[in-house]
Design an enzyme around this catalytic site. Structure first.
Site, PDB file in Angstrom:
ATOM      1  N   ARG A  29      52.742 -82.726  12.621  1.00 15.40           N
ATOM      2  CA  ARG A  29      52.333 -81.326  12.782  1.00 15.40           C
ATOM      3  C   ARG A  29      52.125 -81.000  14.259  1.00 15.40           C
ATOM      4  NH1 ARG A  29      47.538 -79.528   9.021  1.00 15.40           N
ATOM      5  NH2 ARG A  29      48.269 -77.470   9.723  1.00 15.40           N
ATOM      6  N   CYS A  41      41.862 -79.018  15.106  1.00 15.90           N
ATOM      7  CA  CYS A  41      42.685 -79.551  14.021  1.00 15.90           C
ATOM      8  C   CYS A  41      43.421 -78.388  13.385  1.00 15.90           C
ATOM      9  CB  CYS A  41      41.817 -80.315  13.020  1.00 15.90           C
ATOM     10  SG  CYS A  41      40.486 -79.299  12.312  1.00 15.90           S
TER      11      CYS A  41
END
Length: 275
Positions: free
Chosen positions: A172, A230
């Site tokens: 990601r 995050c």
């Protein structure tokens, strides 16, 4: 004070003169809801706390899990029996993300004594109970600001002036995949530091020494300040907790990638390198 506690340490303290308040924050990204598992069996005395509804505000411009209103959060904690002068222990199903989110919120709002059960429910050696406790009302009153907090501009600045860690999975970070948010990639200048590498196969944190080595190799020994983000401020709290175990203070960008990537005016970097 160590920010984590073992099951044996908790069992000893719970039988002592000053037993901790115990919170069960079982949660999984995308479900299912943790309440049924809690009702099926939990550590004796644990009170369930709902991450999506009680440890986060409504999703929107601030991301998928923006910080809850401090007064509403305080009311939740008081109903769970949390007082200013009583220790708190938090656990989840084992991943540690949800427990770390509760730990960070309590610490950020000024509670001085909060620890996460290292390894979560799986490490508990005793029997579980189905009885739902009814704790006496606590007196905890949130005073936000006890831990450092970043907004989007602060995260962008820290990526240039210090060390900004991206706690998501490496794919990601690189932008190879993005299963949740509008676009893949990372904040320019941020360094990939997947949360999964903070724990062993048993779900417990690596030793303080091993974590310190890991974060120093990522640049924490050279940075004046360290920050973490995050996807939505949940696994990032786990990384802040891991840094605390290593003795390294760190700020959390609570809006994280879900807030950053929703703003098309903000730059997006792709690939394995920070820039």
């Amino acid at each position: 004070m160590k920010p984590i506690i073992t099951a044996s340490e908790y069992a000893s303290e719970s039988a002592g003169p000053r037993p901790p308040v115990l919170l069960d924050v079982r949660w999984q990204l995308g479900g299912p809801h943790g309440r049924p598992d809690y009702e099926a069996g939990h550590i004796p005395g644990a009170v369930f706390v709902d991450l999506d509804a009680e440890l986060a505000g409504p999703a929107g411009r601030g991301g998928r899990h923006p910080l809850p209103d401090p007064e509403e959060f305080g009311a939740v904690m008081r109903r769970a029996g949390v007082s200013r002068d009583t220790p708190v222990v938090v656990y989840d199903g084992g991943q540690g993300w949800a427990a770390a989110r509760a730990w960070w919120l309590l610490r950020w709002t000024g509670h001085p004594d909060v620890r996460v059960l290292d390894g979560g429910l799986a490490t508990w050696p005793g029997e579980l109970q189905q009885e739902i406790p009814a704790p006496a009302e606590g007196d905890f009153r949130p005073e936000p600001g006890a831990l450092p907090l970043l907004d989007a501009d602060g995260a962008a600045a820290l990526a240039r002036s210090g060390l900004l860690l991206d706690a998501r999975a490496a794919e990601r970070y690189r932008g190879d995949v993005e299963p949740i948010d509008r676009v893949g990639g990372h904040i320019p200048g941020a360094v990939s530091a997947p949360t999964s590498e903070n724990t062993g196969d048993d779900g417990r944190f690596l030793s303080a020494r091993a974590l310190a080595v890991r974060f120093k190799e990522l640049g924490a020994d050279r940075a004046g300040e360290t920050g973490v983000y995050c996807g939505s401020g949940v696994s990032g709290a786990h990384e802040v907790l891991a840094l605390a175990v290593a003795g390294i203070p760190a700020a959390l960008y609570a809006g994280s990638w879900s807030e950053w990537s929703a703003d098309e005016s903000r730059p997006v970097a792709k690939g394995p390198e920070p820039q």
